[in-house]
Design a protein around this motif. Sequence first.
Motif, PDB file in Angstrom:
ATOM      1  N   LYS A 190       0.833  -1.209   0.000  1.00 46.61           N
ATOM      2  CA  LYS A 190       0.000   0.000   0.000  1.00 46.61           C
ATOM      3  C   LYS A 190       0.860   1.249   0.000  1.00 46.61           C
ATOM      4  O   LYS A 190       1.927   1.296   0.618  1.00 46.61           O
ATOM      5  CB  LYS A 190      -0.946   0.015   1.199  1.00 46.61           C
ATOM      6  N   GLY A 191       0.373   2.257  -0.719  1.00 50.01           N
ATOM      7  CA  GLY A 191       1.062   3.544  -0.754  1.00 50.01           C
ATOM      8  C   GLY A 191       0.290   4.634  -0.046  1.00 50.01           C
ATOM      9  O   GLY A 191       0.681   5.796  -0.074  1.00 50.01           O
ATOM     10  N   HIS A 192      -0.839   4.265   0.583  1.00 43.62           N
ATOM     11  CA  HIS A 192      -1.703   5.246   1.240  1.00 43.62           C
ATOM     12  C   HIS A 192      -1.382   5.426   2.723  1.00 43.62           C
ATOM     13  O   HIS A 192      -2.041   6.203   3.404  1.00 43.62           O
ATOM     14  CB  HIS A 192      -3.163   4.827   1.104  1.00 43.62           C
ATOM     15  N   ASP A 226       6.662   4.042  -8.309  1.00 46.21           N
ATOM     16  CA  ASP A 226       5.213   3.906  -8.386  1.00 46.21           C
ATOM     17  C   ASP A 226       4.663   3.653  -6.990  1.00 46.21           C
ATOM     18  O   ASP A 226       4.929   2.618  -6.378  1.00 46.21           O
ATOM     19  CB  ASP A 226       4.862   2.750  -9.325  1.00 46.21           C
ATOM     20  N   ASN A 227       3.907   4.611  -6.469  1.00 47.89           N
ATOM     21  CA  ASN A 227       3.290   4.489  -5.154  1.00 47.89           C
ATOM     22  C   ASN A 227       1.774   4.589  -5.249  1.00 47.89           C
ATOM     23  O   ASN A 227       1.110   4.973  -4.292  1.00 47.89           O
ATOM     24  CB  ASN A 227       3.825   5.569  -4.213  1.00 47.89           C
ATOM     25  N   THR A 228       1.215   4.243  -6.404  1.00 51.83           N
ATOM     26  CA  THR A 228      -0.226   4.361  -6.579  1.00 51.83           C
ATOM     27  C   THR A 228      -0.979   3.354  -5.720  1.00 51.83           C
ATOM     28  O   THR A 228      -1.920   3.716  -5.002  1.00 51.83           O
ATOM     29  CB  THR A 228      -0.613   4.190  -8.055  1.00 51.83           C
ATOM     30  N   PHE A 229      -0.589   2.082  -5.781  1.00 48.67           N
ATOM     31  CA  PHE A 229      -1.265   1.028  -5.007  1.00 48.67           C
ATOM     32  C   PHE A 229      -0.238   0.075  -4.408  1.00 48.67           C
ATOM     33  O   PHE A 229      -0.420  -1.136  -4.380  1.00 48.67           O
ATOM     34  CB  PHE A 229      -2.267   0.292  -5.898  1.00 48.67           C
ATOM     35  N   PHE A 260       2.198  11.178  -1.196  1.00 53.09           N
ATOM     36  CA  PHE A 260       0.800  11.618  -1.265  1.00 53.09           C
ATOM     37  C   PHE A 260       0.307  11.864  -2.686  1.00 53.09           C
ATOM     38  O   PHE A 260      -0.862  12.225  -2.877  1.00 53.09           O
ATOM     39  CB  PHE A 260       0.589  12.892  -0.422  1.00 53.09           C
ATOM     40  N   MET A 261       1.145  11.603  -3.684  1.00 48.67           N
ATOM     41  CA  MET A 261       0.760  11.904  -5.071  1.00 48.67           C
ATOM     42  C   MET A 261       1.633  11.053  -5.980  1.00 48.67           C
ATOM     43  O   MET A 261       2.855  11.103  -5.894  1.00 48.67           O
ATOM     44  CB  MET A 261       0.988  13.397  -5.335  1.00 48.67           C
ATOM     45  N   SER A 262       1.023  10.219  -6.840  1.00 53.32           N
ATOM     46  CA  SER A 262       1.818   9.314  -7.644  1.00 53.32           C
ATOM     47  C   SER A 262       1.133   9.034  -8.978  1.00 53.32           C
ATOM     48  O   SER A 262      -0.099   9.070  -9.080  1.00 53.32           O
ATOM     49  CB  SER A 262       2.047   8.002  -6.881  1.00 53.32           C
ATOM     50  N   CYS A 263       1.946   8.752  -9.991  1.00 54.55           N
ATOM     51  CA  CYS A 263       1.421   8.450 -11.318  1.00 54.55           C
ATOM     52  C   CYS A 263       2.330   7.431 -11.988  1.00 54.55           C
ATOM     53  O   CYS A 263       3.561   7.532 -11.902  1.00 54.55           O
ATOM     54  CB  CYS A 263       1.338   9.717 -12.169  1.00 54.55           C
ATOM     55  N   LYS A 264       1.735   6.459 -12.655  1.00 53.43           N
ATOM     56  CA  LYS A 264       2.513   5.449 -13.360  1.00 53.43           C
ATOM     57  C   LYS A 264       3.169   6.000 -14.623  1.00 53.43           C
ATOM     58  O   LYS A 264       4.076   5.364 -15.181  1.00 53.43           O
ATOM     59  CB  LYS A 264       1.626   4.261 -13.719  1.00 53.43           C
ATOM     60  N   LYS A 265       2.730   7.166 -15.076  1.00 52.36           N
ATOM     61  CA  LYS A 265       3.285   7.814 -16.258  1.00 52.36           C
ATOM     62  C   LYS A 265       3.975   9.119 -15.849  1.00 52.36           C
ATOM     63  O   LYS A 265       3.652   9.699 -14.802  1.00 52.36           O
ATOM     64  CB  LYS A 265       2.186   8.095 -17.276  1.00 52.36           C
TER      65      LYS A 265
END
Length: 284
Positions: A190-192, A226-229, A260-265
């Motif tokens: 988890k990244g949350h 990547d810290n989205t999920f 607190f903010m992440s994107c795979k792209k």
Amino acid sequence: MIKTNKDKLVIQSVQGKIHHPLGGNYRISHEGEPRILPATGGITYNVHVGDPAFGWECDHVEPSVSIRNEDKAENDAIMNLACPGNIAKVVSGDAKGAVGYVLGGHGGIEHTIIEFHDEDMEKMAVDDKILIKAHGQGLKLIDYPEIIMTGIDPEIFSKIKIDERNGKLHFPVVCKIPAVLMGSGIGSSKGHSGDYDIMTQDKDLIKKLGIDKLRFGDFVLLEDCDNTFGRGYLKGAVTIGIVIHSDCIKAGHGPGITTFMSCKKPLIEAKIQNDANIRKYIDL
């Protein structure tokens, strides 16, 4: 201004107590040196947001005040729902009524770190209760659905001067961190919640990148992270985080980053600013 769904977010109470530092402070440095040092927990009187994250005789020290709820399920709620920038209030003890703000969550020890003024901390004691107005989980960027927000106070986020150019967000950060330096906490599912550490054993590289100048509360950009999920390596992914605990002597560890903010792209780029620190946006 970046459009969000902040008017749809729920504000909810979570509460914990100032947590006493734990025993077992004996640890071995990455050089094989045994040390006894201050570490996590308690009221840390002389370390605050804005102070250097390096140079202290300590290991994983958390600035200001560390709280935890000994009911695991309730503490999980604090760790998941409380976001950097959320308002916190002391609700018991001699410092009752004092107001501070959440810096971030420290995984492993499962502490939530809260910044308070010196005069209020002098009145506090271990086990004093602190209530947080948890606000931020569920935040979405309407025009950037591929950017996943994993926990920041929406009012604080709205104050940050983020530039929008060519379909990308240019976020103010103190420096960029390459993925090769991200250590303890990598691979979490988890990244949350919680944090993960910048490894600092390569002193030359740390100095070259300016990481040795980081302060508690600084915003940083994590490259190819990547810290989205969860927390992992992904070429082109970008994550924004905040420094929440000090450098460490243990191998694989270093300043902790709550993300607190992440994107795979690569839709987020760094706007380097020496004063990119959460305290710049706090008005207490």
